[in-house]
Design a protein around this motif. Structure first.
Motif, PDB file in Angstrom:
ATOM      1  N   LEU A 256      37.983  47.379  92.638  1.00 33.34           N
ATOM      2  CA  LEU A 256      36.924  48.286  92.178  1.00 33.34           C
ATOM      3  C   LEU A 256      35.760  48.299  93.161  1.00 33.34           C
ATOM      4  CD1 LEU A 256      36.907  47.435  88.364  1.00 33.34           C
ATOM      5  CD2 LEU A 256      37.703  49.567  89.417  1.00 33.34           C
ATOM      6  N   ASP A 257      35.464  47.140  93.746  1.00 35.79           N
ATOM      7  CA  ASP A 257      34.368  47.052  94.714  1.00 35.79           C
ATOM      8  C   ASP A 257      34.746  47.666  96.057  1.00 35.79           C
ATOM      9  OD1 ASP A 257      32.725  45.734  92.909  1.00 35.79           O
ATOM     10  OD2 ASP A 257      33.333  43.732  93.594  1.00 35.79           O
ATOM     11  N   ARG A 258      35.957  47.377  96.528  1.00 37.45           N
ATOM     12  CA  ARG A 258      36.349  47.730  97.888  1.00 37.45           C
ATOM     13  C   ARG A 258      36.989  49.109  97.999  1.00 37.45           C
ATOM     14  NH1 ARG A 258      39.907  44.295  98.172  1.00 37.45           N
ATOM     15  NH2 ARG A 258      41.682  45.690  97.849  1.00 37.45           N
ATOM     16  N   GLU A 259      37.958  49.392  97.132  1.00 39.05           N
ATOM     17  CA  GLU A 259      38.752  50.612  97.286  1.00 39.05           C
ATOM     18  C   GLU A 259      38.152  51.815  96.562  1.00 39.05           C
ATOM     19  OE1 GLU A 259      41.644  51.264  99.170  1.00 39.05           O
ATOM     20  OE2 GLU A 259      40.875  49.423 100.064  1.00 39.05           O
ATOM     21  N   LEU A 260      37.619  51.600  95.373  1.00 35.39           N
ATOM     22  CA  LEU A 260      37.160  52.735  94.575  1.00 35.39           C
ATOM     23  C   LEU A 260      36.164  53.627  95.323  1.00 35.39           C
ATOM     24  CD1 LEU A 260      37.594  54.059  91.839  1.00 35.39           C
ATOM     25  CD2 LEU A 260      35.729  52.659  90.923  1.00 35.39           C
ATOM     26  N   PRO A 261      35.173  53.067  96.043  1.00 34.14           N
ATOM     27  CA  PRO A 261      34.244  53.951  96.755  1.00 34.14           C
ATOM     28  C   PRO A 261      34.891  54.741  97.895  1.00 34.14           C
ATOM     29  CG  PRO A 261      33.318  51.737  96.488  1.00 34.14           C
ATOM     30  CD  PRO A 261      34.769  51.652  96.142  1.00 34.14           C
ATOM     31  N   ARG A 262      36.050  54.294  98.394  1.00 30.30           N
ATOM     32  CA  ARG A 262      36.690  54.942  99.537  1.00 30.30           C
ATOM     33  C   ARG A 262      37.668  56.044  99.148  1.00 30.30           C
ATOM     34  NH1 ARG A 262      38.864  51.089 104.094  1.00 30.30           N
ATOM     35  NH2 ARG A 262      38.309  52.963 105.291  1.00 30.30           N
ATOM     36  N   ILE A 263      38.027  56.097  97.884  1.00 30.00           N
ATOM     37  CA  ILE A 263      39.086  57.025  97.473  1.00 30.00           C
ATOM     38  C   ILE A 263      38.746  58.486  97.760  1.00 30.00           C
ATOM     39  CG2 ILE A 263      40.320  57.923  95.452  1.00 30.00           C
ATOM     40  CD1 ILE A 263      40.411  55.017  94.432  1.00 30.00           C
ATOM     41  N   PRO A 264      37.527  58.965  97.541  1.00 24.86           N
ATOM     42  CA  PRO A 264      37.241  60.363  97.912  1.00 24.86           C
ATOM     43  C   PRO A 264      37.536  60.667  99.380  1.00 24.86           C
ATOM     44  CG  PRO A 264      35.504  59.514  96.504  1.00 24.86           C
ATOM     45  CD  PRO A 264      36.376  58.337  96.848  1.00 24.86           C
ATOM     46  N   GLU A 265      37.299  59.683 100.256  1.00 24.08           N
ATOM     47  CA  GLU A 265      37.615  59.859 101.678  1.00 24.08           C
ATOM     48  C   GLU A 265      39.120  59.968 101.881  1.00 24.08           C
ATOM     49  OE1 GLU A 265      36.618  57.653 105.960  1.00 24.08           O
ATOM     50  OE2 GLU A 265      36.339  56.578 104.057  1.00 24.08           O
ATOM     51  N   TYR A 266      39.902  59.169 101.153  1.00 24.91           N
ATOM     52  CA  TYR A 266      41.356  59.251 101.244  1.00 24.91           C
ATOM     53  C   TYR A 266      41.847  60.638 100.818  1.00 24.91           C
ATOM     54  CZ  TYR A 266      41.110  54.087 101.136  1.00 24.91           C
ATOM     55  OH  TYR A 266      40.818  52.764 101.360  1.00 24.91           O
ATOM     56  N   VAL A 267      41.274  61.143  99.719  1.00 30.08           N
ATOM     57  CA  VAL A 267      41.694  62.449  99.204  1.00 30.08           C
ATOM     58  C   VAL A 267      41.381  63.547 100.214  1.00 30.08           C
ATOM     59  CG1 VAL A 267      41.349  64.146  97.376  1.00 30.08           C
ATOM     60  CG2 VAL A 267      41.480  61.715  96.797  1.00 30.08           C
ATOM     61  N   ARG A 268      40.202  63.497 100.811  1.00 41.06           N
ATOM     62  CA  ARG A 268      39.845  64.508 101.816  1.00 41.06           C
ATOM     63  C   ARG A 268      40.789  64.443 103.005  1.00 41.06           C
ATOM     64  NH1 ARG A 268      34.571  62.839 100.409  1.00 41.06           N
ATOM     65  NH2 ARG A 268      34.492  61.420 102.205  1.00 41.06           N
ATOM     66  N   HIS A 269      41.083  63.231 103.474  1.00 37.96           N
ATOM     67  CA  HIS A 269      41.933  63.110 104.660  1.00 37.96           C
ATOM     68  C   HIS A 269      43.382  63.485 104.351  1.00 37.96           C
ATOM     69  CE1 HIS A 269      42.717  61.946 108.735  1.00 37.96           C
ATOM     70  NE2 HIS A 269      43.673  61.108 108.361  1.00 37.96           N
ATOM     71  N   ALA A 270      43.808  63.275 103.111  1.00 36.92           N
ATOM     72  CA  ALA A 270      45.174  63.662 102.736  1.00 36.92           C
ATOM     73  C   ALA A 270      45.400  65.153 102.977  1.00 36.92           C
ATOM     74  CB  ALA A 270      45.439  63.315 101.279  1.00 36.92           C
ATOM     75  N   ARG A 271      44.367  65.957 102.812  1.00 37.00           N
ATOM     76  CA  ARG A 271      44.499  67.397 103.045  1.00 37.00           C
ATOM     77  C   ARG A 271      44.724  67.696 104.524  1.00 37.00           C
ATOM     78  NH1 ARG A 271      39.365  68.097  98.999  1.00 37.00           N
ATOM     79  NH2 ARG A 271      40.528  67.624  97.079  1.00 37.00           N
ATOM     80  N   THR A 272      44.068  66.925 105.397  1.00 35.78           N
ATOM     81  CA  THR A 272      44.298  67.078 106.836  1.00 35.78           C
ATOM     82  C   THR A 272      45.719  66.678 107.197  1.00 35.78           C
ATOM     83  OG1 THR A 272      41.964  66.656 107.348  1.00 35.78           O
ATOM     84  CG2 THR A 272      43.555  66.285 109.123  1.00 35.78           C
ATOM     85  N   VAL A 273      46.159  65.540 106.647  1.00 35.67           N
ATOM     86  CA  VAL A 273      47.514  65.052 106.910  1.00 35.67           C
ATOM     87  C   VAL A 273      48.549  66.050 106.399  1.00 35.67           C
ATOM     88  CG1 VAL A 273      49.190  63.248 106.340  1.00 35.67           C
ATOM     89  CG2 VAL A 273      46.823  62.635 106.921  1.00 35.67           C
ATOM     90  N   ALA A 274      48.356  66.556 105.195  1.00 37.95           N
ATOM     91  CA  ALA A 274      49.323  67.493 104.602  1.00 37.95           C
ATOM     92  C   ALA A 274      49.423  68.776 105.416  1.00 37.95           C
ATOM     93  CB  ALA A 274      48.922  67.803 103.165  1.00 37.95           C
ATOM     94  N   ALA A 275      48.292  69.300 105.866  1.00 37.53           N
ATOM     95  CA  ALA A 275      48.317  70.536 106.653  1.00 37.53           C
ATOM     96  C   ALA A 275      49.068  70.322 107.963  1.00 37.53           C
ATOM     97  CB  ALA A 275      46.887  71.006 106.920  1.00 37.53           C
ATOM     98  N   ALA A 276      48.888  69.160 108.589  1.00 37.91           N
ATOM     99  CA  ALA A 276      49.598  68.876 109.833  1.00 37.91           C
ATOM    100  C   ALA A 276      51.096  68.718 109.589  1.00 37.91           C
ATOM    101  CB  ALA A 276      49.027  67.617 110.476  1.00 37.91           C
ATOM    102  N   LEU A 277      51.460  68.057 108.500  1.00 39.78           N
ATOM    103  CA  LEU A 277      52.876  67.892 108.181  1.00 39.78           C
ATOM    104  C   LEU A 277      53.545  69.225 107.865  1.00 39.78           C
ATOM    105  CD1 LEU A 277      52.715  64.676 105.957  1.00 39.78           C
ATOM    106  CD2 LEU A 277      53.665  64.865 108.258  1.00 39.78           C
ATOM    107  N   ALA A 278      52.802  70.104 107.197  1.00 31.47           N
ATOM    108  CA  ALA A 278      53.361  71.412 106.839  1.00 31.47           C
ATOM    109  C   ALA A 278      53.690  72.243 108.073  1.00 31.47           C
ATOM    110  CB  ALA A 278      52.383  72.165 105.940  1.00 31.47           C
ATOM    111  N   ALA A 279      53.089  71.910 109.221  1.00 32.21           N
ATOM    112  CA  ALA A 279      53.338  72.653 110.456  1.00 32.21           C
ATOM    113  C   ALA A 279      54.589  72.181 111.179  1.00 32.21           C
ATOM    114  CB  ALA A 279      52.126  72.533 111.377  1.00 32.21           C
TER     115      ALA A 279
END
Length: 366
Positions: A256-279
């Motif tokens: 909760l201390d370490r990962e929870l604050p970072r999750i929005p960043e993971y979600v944003r970056h997942a969109r970059t990763v997904a767009a690259a994979l879709a290509a």
């Protein structure tokens, strides 16, 4: 090539310098080091649920804005208690579930075998049900279960307005609302509301501590004080009143201390990763863009070829792309779940495209 075994894959993953999907598995010694950093190990442990377990329960209740939360050793146990509670309070043994939901696919129908409940399906579509489908149920249900996100449909979420309407429809039909929130932590960015606002739509919410947060194990069931009292009694009856669970509790608090604050960043970056994979040639991503930091990827190669190619890529180049490829109903096309967590943050779209291309080249040779 040598057999593609689980032990070989884990060894290759641990040795990789770069990881696109997932995280490096920790050894038991490394997890012991995590415990050293997670809390005061000179303090007394819990005894049947006090100490660090109580601290964790209070923390979860505060995050979700509920009156109470109860720690469970497993999410399967927590969810069965939530469904029993609704059935006991209403006298109605019927619960509304999705056929792709966790209770149906991954809990061996425990709600039926252990509690004598029966399910109705509001929809079989690969999404959560709509308010209209709940209203149109052929028979009343004591509890309507909503999985956030619906993992086996591709980690999909409703919109906030759809979720609010769905909860209102369930209550209008006389049913409780239960959120299977094992992955609720990564659902908040897409829904655009706080954890307290999300949990406020439900009568009970289950959360996981090892999924996403990286804890050793464990879950919590959050809701009213009355639910908590009931949950503690049934946790004991189901065999979940464990003597000491401080390692799980401490690593959950650390998550909760370490990962929870970072999750929005993971979600944003997942969109970059997904767009690259879709290509990539012949690739398909779903949903596009992802709703959370997990999504599905299809490539036009057999699962065995992709799994072997990914393993050799890891062993020879120390780069972990993705594993767990499964053949689909389309011959020659396989699917894998992609998880863009902390290790993926170092990958640019160009990195994803380049390494994905090398994976495909290798797969074509098998």
């Amino acid at each position: 090539m040598p057999e593609n075994t689980r032990d070989r894959r884990l060894a290759a993953l641990r040795a990789c310098d770069r990881i696109l999907s997932g995280v490096r598995p920790a050894t038991m010694r490394e997890r012991l080091a995590d415990l050293e950093a997670a809390g005061d190990l000179d303090a007394l442990p819990d005894f049947y649920g006090d100490g660090p377990v109580t601290t964790l329960e209070e923390r979860v209740a505060e995050i979700l804005g509920t009156e109470a939360a109860v720690f469970f050793p497993t999410g399967t146990m927590a969810q069965q208690v939530a469904l029993r509670y609704g059935a006991d309070r209403t006298g109605n043994p019927t619960v509304a579930l999705h056929p792709l939901g966790h209770q149906e696919l991954h809990e061996r129908h425990a709600y039926s075998w252990l509690s004598g409940l029966r399910a109705v399906w509001p929809t079989a579509e690969p999404r959560n049900p709509t308010a209209e489908e709940i209203t149109a149920l052929a028979e009343p249900a004591s509890t309507v279960v909503i999985e956030l996100p619906l993992r086996d449909a591709g980690f999909v979420l409703p919109t906030w307005d759809e979720l609010a309407a769905l909860a209102a429809a369930a209550r209008g039909a006389g049913a409780r609302v239960h959120f299977d929130g094992a992955r609720i932590w990564e659902s908040a960015p897409y829904l655009g509301h706080s954890f307290e606002e999300i949990a406020g739509l439900a009568d009970s919410t289950y959360v996981s501590f090892y999924k996403t947060l990286g804890g050793l194990s464990g879950a919590a069931l959050a809701g009213t004080g009355e639910l908590a009292s009931y949950a503690r009694a049934w946790r004991h009856r189901f065999g979940g009143q464990v003597f000491q669970q401080w390692p799980a509790a401490l690593t959950a608090i650390s998550g909760l201390d370490r990962e929870l604050p970072r999750i929005p960043e993971y979600v944003r970056h997942a969109r970059t990763v997904a767009a690259a994979l879709a290509a990539l040639p012949g690739a398909r991503v779903f949903p596009e863009p992802p709703h959370v930091h997990r999504f599905r990827l299809w490539l036009p190669h057999p699962a065995r070829a992709l799994n072997d190619a990914a393993l050799v890529l890891a062993e020879e180049e120390k780069v972990w792309f993705a594993s767990g490829w499964q053949d689909t109903e389309i011959p020659g096309v396989a699917m894998a779940e992609i998880t863009a967590a902390a290790p993926a943050l170092d990958w640019t779209a160009a990195d994803v495209t380049e390494i994905g291309g090398r994976l495909i080249e290798r797969a074509a040779g098998y």
